[in-house]
Design a protein around this motif. Sequence first.
Motif, short mmCIF file in Angstrom:
data_model
loop_
_atom_site.label_atom_id
_atom_site.label_comp_id
_atom_site.label_asym_id
_atom_site.label_seq_id
_atom_site.Cartn_x
_atom_site.Cartn_y
_atom_site.Cartn_z
N MET A 1 -2.76 8.15 -2.30
CA MET A 1 -2.10 9.45 -1.41
C MET A 1 -2.11 9.00 0.06
N TYR A 2 -3.40 8.31 0.36
CA TYR A 2 -3.56 7.52 1.55
C TYR A 2 -2.20 6.63 1.70
N GLY A 3 -2.21 5.92 0.84
CA GLY A 3 -0.98 4.86 0.88
C GLY A 3 0.58 5.75 1.42
N GLU A 4 0.64 6.78 0.44
CA GLU A 4 1.89 7.51 0.98
C GLU A 4 1.85 7.90 2.37
N GLU A 5 0.69 8.36 2.91
CA GLU A 5 0.45 9.24 4.24
C GLU A 5 0.63 8.20 5.38
N PHE A 6 0.03 7.08 5.25
CA PHE A 6 0.00 6.06 6.25
C PHE A 6 1.11 4.94 6.05
N PHE A 7 1.36 4.54 5.05
CA PHE A 7 2.35 3.42 4.53
C PHE A 7 3.38 3.93 3.89
N GLY A 8 3.83 5.29 4.19
CA GLY A 8 5.23 5.85 3.34
C GLY A 8 6.34 5.21 3.74
N THR A 9 6.47 4.97 5.07
CA THR A 9 7.66 4.16 5.69
C THR A 9 7.37 2.90 6.59
N PHE B 1 0.61 -1.31 0.01
CA PHE B 1 0.08 0.16 -0.06
C PHE B 1 0.79 1.50 0.12
N GLY B 2 2.18 1.10 0.25
CA GLY B 2 2.98 2.29 -0.04
C GLY B 2 3.25 2.91 -1.06
N PRO B 3 3.77 4.00 -1.13
CA PRO B 3 4.33 4.90 -2.67
C PRO B 3 5.08 3.75 -3.52
N ALA B 4 5.01 3.90 -4.65
CA ALA B 4 6.04 3.42 -5.49
C ALA B 4 7.39 4.42 -5.32
N PRO B 5 8.61 3.72 -5.74
CA PRO B 5 9.75 4.65 -5.84
C PRO B 5 9.77 5.97 -6.62
N GLY B 6 10.05 7.23 -5.78
CA GLY B 6 9.88 8.39 -6.73
C GLY B 6 8.29 9.11 -6.65
N GLN B 7 7.37 8.46 -6.00
CA GLN B 7 5.95 8.92 -6.04
C GLN B 7 6.01 9.88 -4.92
N ASP B 8 5.43 10.94 -5.07
CA ASP B 8 5.15 12.14 -4.21
C ASP B 8 3.81 12.91 -4.39
N LEU B 9 2.82 12.21 -4.67
CA LEU B 9 1.62 12.85 -4.74
C LEU B 9 1.02 13.97 -3.73
N ILE B 10 1.34 13.49 -2.66
CA ILE B 10 0.80 14.50 -1.77
C ILE B 10 1.42 16.13 -2.08
N SER B 11 2.71 16.07 -2.22
CA SER B 11 3.39 17.37 -2.49
C SER B 11 2.81 18.09 -3.91
N VAL B 12 2.13 17.27 -4.54
CA VAL B 12 1.62 17.84 -5.91
C VAL B 12 -0.07 18.25 -5.68
N CYS B 13 -0.69 17.31 -5.12
CA CYS B 13 -1.96 17.34 -4.96
C CYS B 13 -2.62 17.74 -3.62
N GLY B 14 -1.64 17.94 -2.62
CA GLY B 14 -2.03 18.43 -1.25
C GLY B 14 -2.66 17.18 -0.33
N ALA B 15 -3.29 17.49 0.59
CA ALA B 15 -3.54 16.46 1.59
C ALA B 15 -4.68 15.68 1.03
N PRO B 16 -4.83 14.23 1.04
CA PRO B 16 -5.65 13.47 0.56
C PRO B 16 -7.16 13.54 1.18
#
Length: 232
Positions: A35-43, A4-19
């Motif tokens: 985007m929720y994957g970035e926020e909650f499964f980013g690391t 569920f985490g972001p793919a390598p190099g993915q950074d949608l939150i910085s482009v689209c804002g908070a999900p």
Amino acid sequence: RLMFGPAPGQDLISVCGAPDDIVDLDNTDCPVHYMYGEEFFGTVEKSMFTTFRFMLGDYSTRGGKSVVVAFSQGFGKGFETLFVAWMIVVIFGLFNIITAIFVDSTISGLKHNDIKRKFARQYESKYVKGKLQEIVERIQELHQNPRSRDTHSMHREWKFEALADIEFQDNELISILGDDRIQDIMLDLDIEAAHPEALLDTFDGDGTGKVTLRQVLCSILKLRGELQKADM
């Protein structure tokens, strides 16, 4: 993290804002579930914390929305199947194992305490019987030789039934209770007998002016607490 985490190099939150601010859930440029994957499964740390929250039934985002709903809409049947299987394992498997371990340890502790109490009662019974035997032996010495004040009892075999009905006048009882050895034994039984006259009503409850050895021992047991069958 990998699912569920972001793919390598993915950074949608910085482009689209908070999900949580995304209104159009069908926006392919800013997919909410990614985007929720970035926020909650980013690391790895975030993934572990989010998984723990899921185990506790907490699926909410900062804005109060449901991560599970967003993942279900975005990932479809694959996520739903995995999520259901995961929750079954957690609720009916892991939690039951934890509960079983806790219950087993509690029961084992109670059994251990019961055994300790049993041994304590057995030790208490033997201890009291030994002290009563010492009292009888000392009373027998005093009865045979009233001037004897030897603080060491004569360790002889005794038969209680043969001595149980020996009677003592109140003045004799006071003299017996005032004996140093008798007082030491009674202190071992947590009985304060510094003033034997004050104990006459306990030993001679019917006021006849005389008591038997049986009454003396029963009164001693009453003075140290409730009379127990094991103490006799």
